[in-house]
Design an enzyme around this catalytic site. Sequence first.
Site, PDB file in Angstrom:
ATOM      1  N   ASP A  24       0.824  -1.198   0.000  1.00 22.22           N
ATOM      2  CA  ASP A  24       0.000   0.000   0.000  1.00 22.22           C
ATOM      3  C   ASP A  24       0.866   1.260   0.000  1.00 22.22           C
ATOM      4  O   ASP A  24       1.867   1.339   0.711  1.00 22.22           O
ATOM      5  CB  ASP A  24      -0.889  -0.023   1.249  1.00 22.22           C
ATOM      6  CG  ASP A  24      -1.919   1.078   1.272  1.00 22.22           C
ATOM      7  OD1 ASP A  24      -2.762   1.125   0.361  1.00 22.22           O
ATOM      8  OD2 ASP A  24      -1.872   1.909   2.202  1.00 22.22           O
TER       9      ASP A  24
ATOM     10  N   GLU B  53       1.579  -0.425  -5.012  1.00 25.07           N
ATOM     11  CA  GLU B  53       0.656   0.657  -5.328  1.00 25.07           C
ATOM     12  C   GLU B  53       1.522   1.910  -5.475  1.00 25.07           C
ATOM     13  O   GLU B  53       1.862   2.570  -4.491  1.00 25.07           O
ATOM     14  CB  GLU B  53      -0.386   0.840  -4.228  1.00 25.07           C
ATOM     15  CG  GLU B  53      -1.392   1.929  -4.572  1.00 25.07           C
ATOM     16  CD  GLU B  53      -2.235   2.391  -3.398  1.00 25.07           C
ATOM     17  OE1 GLU B  53      -3.363   2.850  -3.636  1.00 25.07           O
ATOM     18  OE2 GLU B  53      -1.757   2.324  -2.239  1.00 25.07           O
TER      19      GLU B  53
END
Length: 540
Positions: A219, A278
């Site tokens: 993330d 990401e």
Amino acid sequence: MIVQPGPAEETALTPAADWWLSAVIYEVYPRSFADGDGDGVGDLAGLIARLPYIAALGVDGIWMTPFQPSPQVDQGYDVTDYCGVDPLFGTMEQFDSLLSQAHALGLRILLDVVPNHCSSEHPLFQAALAAGPGSPERDMFHFVEGSHADVPPNNWQSVFGGRAWSRANPESATDTDWYLHLFSAGQPDWNWRNPAVGDYFDDVLRFWFDKGVDGLRIDVAHALFKADGLPDSPSTGGVVDGLRSNPQVSDQEDVHEVYRRWRTLAEKYEPHRLLVGEVNLEPARAARYTRADEMQQAFAFAFVKLGWDPEAWAAVGNELEAARQLHGAAPTWALENHDIVRSVTRFGGGELGSLRSRAALVALLGLPGAAYIYQGQELGLPEVDVPVEARVDPMWARGGVCRDGARVPLPWTEGAALNHGFTLCEPAADPWLPVPAGWGTHAVERQQQDPQSSLNLTKAALELRRQLWKNEVFTADDGGTWRVEAGNLLICERNEQFLVAAAMGTEPVKLPAGAVLLSAAPLDKDGWLQPNNAAWVLRN
């Protein structure tokens, strides 16, 4: 034309070097996938029960968004224990069973790791609050003394709206520290310039890799390091564009050493574990995170949010190809995830949006590189306008942007009983987000019976994709040459044998010569592609 899948292949998970080069991964948002205990929230028991559905799609693995212990301020992206299971979702024994059963079905499992920030209830952050200014505990995070009790250390803004700083102890006259949170105040940022943070996350990775997890989605992978000295941003606007408006909070050169270290760790396991980032940056910058000694994949964010615009698709496609040629890793394609508006709605909504999203998914699965599908994308689900009083996304409360519409629980049955089959037992509590009227028209059971449904199209495309890899029509060396021809016909030539075509204009367009292997909708006339359709063409 929809081709019919051939005989099912062996499903047991077999070791394969670099399996991710050809993979299609299915993103599961556990809260909204299947509710196994009737409390209205999806969980591990529900996911275990529905694993055969995912396997039958023909995907290669599952990416699970966070299910670790969390106060759920940001639906699990605020973690209190990186190596546990939140009771809301089940137990570690259930996760072990999930992993074993998924592997038996030939599905690999990727988990989310959230290294930029944790929960304000994380024990290490609570220890930092208790330890006070200047302590080693506070050096695990970004605690900075403000010049004045009401003036934060700099002008940085939160992704969720408002300033990115909160007082550590607002009632204290002596503790004037502020702590940094690029997201909500309940998500303090780790200080990656402290080596202890890197050591901590090494242990997190080892824990899950030792269990047999096949990889990690990272993330906010580009934001771990902040600019030295935490200087003011040249822009004082919000950063709801994915941190891009503030160059001080992401893409610092130091971050690459983290992924070199993690890649070394991932390759100590057999088979090697996958790292996918990401990385919401322009293609040339994002590709640097997939150099040979860093992550194997990074999502092609320049592509993820595109509208129905052939020139934009071609421009981004060629940028991504240039980045591949420079750094070696193929793009990792997606058009949906749990953070963005669903493609049916983004492409115009209604019947038009449905046609375009089918065509886009066919195009996506024919492109060179790996692909990710978000749960419900195979059903052609539209974005839901969740009633204001039912919204729970912290971005809505702070910044006026709501992601709940892409997170509404899946419809499994046409009838409304048990929340359209989302809940697997009686009694069934209301789902954590309300489902709209008519949700059952998109249901899995209904689409399974319709040969021309979005679900069956997805299965056919995935089976054909697998066969093309097996027959070496698709290879890991494929690139993508993009162009727009007359009538807004988008072409991506994958190699000398194969191309993807998408009709993005208003009139039928002539296809390049070759055999049409698959189209998102039946062709009206051989050799011609009607508007809002896409095809795979094997060249003569």
